[in-house]
Structure formats: structure tokens, C-alpha cells
Design a protein around this motif. Sequence first.
Motif, PDB file in Angstrom:
ATOM      1  N   GLY A  18       0.802  -1.219   0.000  1.00 34.22           N
ATOM      2  CA  GLY A  18       0.000   0.000   0.000  1.00 34.22           C
ATOM      3  C   GLY A  18       0.836   1.270   0.000  1.00 34.22           C
ATOM      4  N   ILE A  19       1.952   1.211  -0.702  1.00 32.73           N
ATOM      5  CA  ILE A  19       2.874   2.347  -0.760  1.00 32.73           C
ATOM      6  C   ILE A  19       2.888   2.903  -2.176  1.00 32.73           C
ATOM      7  CG2 ILE A  19       5.298   3.046  -0.537  1.00 32.73           C
ATOM      8  CD1 ILE A  19       5.663   0.741   1.450  1.00 32.73           C
ATOM      9  N   ALA A  20       2.998   4.219  -2.293  1.00 35.89           N
ATOM     10  CA  ALA A  20       3.153   4.857  -3.599  1.00 35.89           C
ATOM     11  C   ALA A  20       4.473   5.631  -3.603  1.00 35.89           C
ATOM     12  CB  ALA A  20       1.995   5.815  -3.874  1.00 35.89           C
ATOM     13  N   GLU A  21       5.119   5.669  -4.740  1.00 36.16           N
ATOM     14  CA  GLU A  21       6.338   6.452  -4.912  1.00 36.16           C
ATOM     15  C   GLU A  21       5.938   7.891  -5.183  1.00 36.16           C
ATOM     16  OE1 GLU A  21       9.628   5.272  -4.774  1.00 36.16           O
ATOM     17  OE2 GLU A  21       8.753   3.374  -4.121  1.00 36.16           O
ATOM     18  N   ALA A  22       6.545   8.825  -4.486  1.00 42.98           N
ATOM     19  CA  ALA A  22       6.220  10.240  -4.663  1.00 42.98           C
ATOM     20  C   ALA A  22       7.491  11.063  -4.773  1.00 42.98           C
ATOM     21  CB  ALA A  22       5.383  10.747  -3.495  1.00 42.98           C
ATOM     22  N   SER A  75       3.089  12.647   3.576  1.00 39.49           N
ATOM     23  CA  SER A  75       2.631  11.279   3.324  1.00 39.49           C
ATOM     24  C   SER A  75       1.224  11.069   3.881  1.00 39.49           C
ATOM     25  CB  SER A  75       3.600  10.280   3.949  1.00 39.49           C
ATOM     26  OG  SER A  75       3.158   8.967   3.750  1.00 39.49           O
ATOM     27  N   ALA A  76       0.979  11.556   5.083  1.00 40.71           N
ATOM     28  CA  ALA A  76      -0.336  11.385   5.709  1.00 40.71           C
ATOM     29  C   ALA A  76      -1.439  12.105   4.937  1.00 40.71           C
ATOM     30  CB  ALA A  76      -0.295  11.883   7.150  1.00 40.71           C
ATOM     31  N   VAL A  85      -4.491   9.133  -3.198  1.00 38.77           N
ATOM     32  CA  VAL A  85      -4.205   8.201  -4.290  1.00 38.77           C
ATOM     33  C   VAL A  85      -4.525   6.758  -3.889  1.00 38.77           C
ATOM     34  CG1 VAL A  85      -2.495   9.659  -5.448  1.00 38.77           C
ATOM     35  CG2 VAL A  85      -1.741   8.081  -3.655  1.00 38.77           C
ATOM     36  N   GLY A  86      -5.233   6.602  -2.776  1.00 36.50           N
ATOM     37  CA  GLY A  86      -5.668   5.268  -2.356  1.00 36.50           C
ATOM     38  C   GLY A  86      -4.571   4.400  -1.783  1.00 36.50           C
ATOM     39  N   ARG A 113       4.424  14.961  -6.770  1.00 38.23           N
ATOM     40  CA  ARG A 113       4.131  14.158  -7.964  1.00 38.23           C
ATOM     41  C   ARG A 113       4.039  12.701  -7.541  1.00 38.23           C
ATOM     42  NH1 ARG A 113       7.014  11.400 -12.104  1.00 38.23           N
ATOM     43  NH2 ARG A 113       5.889  11.512 -14.057  1.00 38.23           N
ATOM     44  N   ILE A 114       2.858  12.104  -7.742  1.00 39.03           N
ATOM     45  CA  ILE A 114       2.626  10.698  -7.425  1.00 39.03           C
ATOM     46  C   ILE A 114       2.133  10.036  -8.696  1.00 39.03           C
ATOM     47  CG2 ILE A 114       1.414   9.060  -5.952  1.00 39.03           C
ATOM     48  CD1 ILE A 114       0.910  11.454  -4.023  1.00 39.03           C
TER      49      ILE A 114
END
Length: 178
Positions: free
Chosen positions: A105-109, A126-127, A133-134, A155-156
Motif C-alpha cells: 500500500g505504498i506509492a512512490e512520490a 505522506s499522511a 491516491v488510495g 508528484r505521485i
Amino acid sequence: MSNPVVAERYALALYQVAKEQNLSDKIDEELRAIKKVLVQNPGFISLLQSPKLSVVQKRNLIEQSLPNVSSPVTNTFMILADRHREDVLVEVAESYINHLNEERGIAEATVYSVRSLTADESKAISAVFAPKVGKQTLNIENIVDPNMLGGVKVRIGNRIFDGSLLGKLDRLGRQLTS
């Protein structure tokens, strides 16, 4: 077969091996470091693609270049060299990282700011932006851009959240001219 499809297959195989051997985190760290080096030094991939090098020489070069890397990563890169697919090394790393991030459940930003972010600021960003972005959390890469004047731009994936002063001034200028 196109490069993204090939990279995806190798990354998925590596991902499954990593899970079986409980090496997901270690391989993630290694691939992030390798990806960074390969992006900064594209000549290495060009060297591996050279028709003047035999497969044995390519394998030796990979072995010598990655002495402290886990065997699943080394073996994957060796197989890619055996099959003349050196051009997908970076894509394999990216795809593996994406698989692991999706599971967790991690996204690169990428966060652009006027100065380096503190750990608390990164956590706060992050919070705020992960739920948009779910995802549960963000893996943040901070890029310092003094031209922004203030604020941050996040930017994600292909989404951009622009809260920078420069972005606000640009939007205001467009509103005034229209």
C-alpha cells in the motif's frame, strides 16, 4: 515481445522468489541502489549490450560489478544477459519495486520544495497525500528546487499536486489573462 512485458515477467519471477526466501526488503534495497547507479551510468548497460562481449564476459562483468548483491538479483541479471535482454535491467527493478509497493500500500512520490524536508514534514505530506491516491503511505524522494519560491509540489505517478508559490502565481496569471 515489448520491453515492458519482458521486464514485468522477470520482475514478477524475482518478486515471487524474494517472497519465498523472505528477502523482499533486502532485494528492494538492492534494486533501488542498482537502479540509481544504472540511471546515472547508462554506459554500463551499453557495455553489456556490446556485441564484442561474449555471454561469459557479460556474466563475469555482472558478477564483478555486483559482488555483495543477493543471489536472486544476480541470477536474474545473469539470465537477462544470457538472453540478450540487458536493456530491461532498469525496468525490471522498477517493476519489482512497484509489485512490492502495491502489496504494502505504498506509492512512490517526488516532492519538490525550496529546502530539504525534515522527517516530520515528510510524514505529514505522506499522511495528507497517500489517501488521495488510495495508498497507506508514500515513499518520498525530495528534490530541492529554489526557483519555486515557497510551498511544495507533489508528484505521485502521473498526478501532480501543485501547492507551490510559483504554481499559484502561474495560475493567477492565467486567470487574469483569460
